[in-house]
Design a protein around this motif. Structure first.
Motif, PDB file in Angstrom:
ATOM      1  N   SER A   9       0.970  -1.174   0.044  1.00  0.00           N
ATOM      2  CA  SER A   9       0.176  -0.060   0.051  1.00  0.00           C
ATOM      3  C   SER A   9       0.778   1.331  -0.218  1.00  0.00           C
ATOM      4  CB  SER A   9      -0.936  -0.056   1.051  1.00  0.00           C
ATOM      5  OG  SER A   9      -1.723   1.104   1.358  1.00  0.00           O
ATOM      6  N   ALA A  10       1.001   1.909  -1.282  1.00  0.00           N
ATOM      7  CA  ALA A  10       1.750   3.164  -1.359  1.00  0.00           C
ATOM      8  C   ALA A  10       1.264   4.352  -0.350  1.00  0.00           C
ATOM      9  CB  ALA A  10       2.000   3.464  -2.730  1.00  0.00           C
ATOM     10  N   LYS A  11      -0.204   4.333  -0.310  1.00  0.00           N
ATOM     11  CA  LYS A  11      -0.868   5.431   0.238  1.00  0.00           C
ATOM     12  C   LYS A  11      -0.642   5.331   1.554  1.00  0.00           C
ATOM     13  CE  LYS A  11      -4.354   6.486  -3.008  1.00  0.00           C
ATOM     14  NZ  LYS A  11      -5.841   6.617  -3.471  1.00  0.00           N
ATOM     15  N   LEU A  12      -0.709   4.236   2.420  1.00  0.00           N
ATOM     16  CA  LEU A  12      -0.446   3.748   3.648  1.00  0.00           C
ATOM     17  C   LEU A  12       0.998   4.024   3.954  1.00  0.00           C
ATOM     18  CD1 LEU A  12      -1.423   2.965   6.424  1.00  0.00           C
ATOM     19  CD2 LEU A  12      -1.131   0.774   5.857  1.00  0.00           C
ATOM     20  N   PHE A  13       1.905   3.556   3.440  1.00  0.00           N
ATOM     21  CA  PHE A  13       3.437   3.761   3.512  1.00  0.00           C
ATOM     22  C   PHE A  13       3.623   5.420   3.634  1.00  0.00           C
ATOM     23  CE2 PHE A  13       7.639   4.556   2.567  1.00  0.00           C
ATOM     24  CZ  PHE A  13       8.350   3.790   3.440  1.00  0.00           C
ATOM     25  N   LEU A  14       3.000   6.154   2.718  1.00  0.00           N
ATOM     26  CA  LEU A  14       3.451   7.526   2.592  1.00  0.00           C
ATOM     27  C   LEU A  14       2.836   8.396   3.796  1.00  0.00           C
ATOM     28  CD1 LEU A  14       4.216   9.985   0.980  1.00  0.00           C
ATOM     29  CD2 LEU A  14       2.171   9.971  -0.223  1.00  0.00           C
ATOM     30  N   LEU A  15       1.562   7.887   4.029  1.00  0.00           N
ATOM     31  CA  LEU A  15       0.956   8.290   5.282  1.00  0.00           C
ATOM     32  C   LEU A  15       1.842   8.400   6.604  1.00  0.00           C
ATOM     33  CD1 LEU A  15      -1.518  10.019   6.724  1.00  0.00           C
ATOM     34  CD2 LEU A  15      -2.563   7.872   7.095  1.00  0.00           C
ATOM     35  N   LEU A  16       2.117   6.947   6.803  1.00  0.00           N
ATOM     36  CA  LEU A  16       3.041   6.659   8.060  1.00  0.00           C
ATOM     37  C   LEU A  16       4.223   7.694   8.111  1.00  0.00           C
ATOM     38  CD1 LEU A  16       2.311   3.007   8.591  1.00  0.00           C
ATOM     39  CD2 LEU A  16       1.206   5.068   9.902  1.00  0.00           C
ATOM     40  N   LYS A  17       4.999   7.446   7.066  1.00  0.00           N
ATOM     41  CA  LYS A  17       6.367   8.167   6.845  1.00  0.00           C
ATOM     42  C   LYS A  17       6.280   9.587   6.999  1.00  0.00           C
ATOM     43  CE  LYS A  17       7.436   9.039   1.993  1.00  0.00           C
ATOM     44  NZ  LYS A  17       8.411   8.528   0.873  1.00  0.00           N
ATOM     45  N   LEU A  18       5.256  10.255   6.300  1.00  0.00           N
ATOM     46  CA  LEU A  18       4.915  11.797   6.428  1.00  0.00           C
ATOM     47  C   LEU A  18       4.724  12.214   7.996  1.00  0.00           C
ATOM     48  CD1 LEU A  18       3.174  12.791   3.148  1.00  0.00           C
ATOM     49  CD2 LEU A  18       5.456  13.164   3.845  1.00  0.00           C
ATOM     50  N   VAL A  19       4.180  11.305   8.677  1.00  0.00           N
ATOM     51  CA  VAL A  19       3.634  11.553  10.056  1.00  0.00           C
ATOM     52  C   VAL A  19       4.942  11.474  10.856  1.00  0.00           C
ATOM     53  CG1 VAL A  19       2.396  10.642  12.313  1.00  0.00           C
ATOM     54  CG2 VAL A  19       1.417  10.964  10.091  1.00  0.00           C
ATOM     55  N   GLY A  20       5.875  10.446  10.557  1.00  0.00           N
ATOM     56  CA  GLY A  20       6.873  10.100  11.408  1.00  0.00           C
ATOM     57  C   GLY A  20       8.072  11.307  11.009  1.00  0.00           C
ATOM     58  N   ALA A  21       7.848  11.912   9.747  1.00  0.00           N
ATOM     59  CA  ALA A  21       8.935  12.785   9.322  1.00  0.00           C
ATOM     60  C   ALA A  21       8.520  14.131   9.996  1.00  0.00           C
ATOM     61  CB  ALA A  21       8.704  13.152   7.723  1.00  0.00           C
TER      62      ALA A  21
END
Length: 204
Positions: A68-80
């Motif tokens: 899931s590209a969208k889920l990974f993007l969401l999680l990494k942006l929150v972490g960043a």
């Protein structure tokens, strides 16, 4: 597990864990602010976070993130965003080594911060799923191999965290001159900005 394979894992993990990242930067910062012994609670939080990430990886979250590209993007942006927030707090600390905004004024607060920073990087889940299995021999019993790899990883990781915290403690004496604390806080802030930016831009 074959000795040669385990030694290869030890060497690789030693260099990967020693590379400055969110956890190690936090240990350096807290070691400087509070000393290496109070930073043990920060380390405990970070190691707990890594254990949770590895558990999630074992239950298949790594496969979900990989698919899931969208889920990974969401999680990494929150972490960043969280790492960048920590960078802002370091910049705002100015000439203080124990700025309350860093939220490290109690062992529980330091534990929570270590836990949150460790959990802020979704790539750690993919690391557990993509890196560790390369050192597992499918022809041998799986359980003992995984137990040995995880034990080895956490021993090396904890060793590096202590080293960074102790380095920060030694650095504290040097910092007690005008302007040096502000420079150190800005260095830590910039480092958190950089790591957060790299996390935001990183691909799966």
């Amino acid at each position: 597990m074959h000795l040669e394979l385990w030694l290869a894992f030890v060497a690789t993990t030693f260099f990967i864990s020693g590379t400055p990242g969110p956890n190690m930067l936090l240990m350096l910062s807290h070691g400087t602010r509070y000393g290496w012994q109070p930073t043990l609670s920060t380390m405990a939080g970070a190691l707990t976070g890594l254990a949770l990430l590895f558990t999630l990886s074992a239950f298949g979250l790594a496969a979900i993130l990989a698919a899931s590209a969208k889920l990974f993007l969401l999680l990494k942006l929150v972490g960043a965003a969280y790492l960048i927030y920590l960078g802002i707090q370091c910049w705002r600390a100015g000439d203080a080594l124990d700025e309350p905004n860093i939220r490290g004024d109690s062992a529980w607060a330091r534990y929570r911060l270590g836990l949150t920073v460790a959990l802020s990087n979704p790539k750690a889940i993919l690391f557990a799923a993509a890196f560790l299995p390369q050192f597992v021999d499918p022809r041998l019993a799986q359980g003992p191999q995984w137990a040995l790899l995880l034990l080895t990883f956490f021993v090396i990781e904890a060793g590096w965290q202590v080293a960074y915290a102790a380095g920060g403690t030694r650095l504290a004496a040097w910092l007690h001159r005008p302007g040096r604390i502000r420079s150190f806080n800005r260095f830590c802030g910039t480092a958190f900005f950089a790591v957060g930016g790299m996390l935001a831009l990183a691909r799966r």
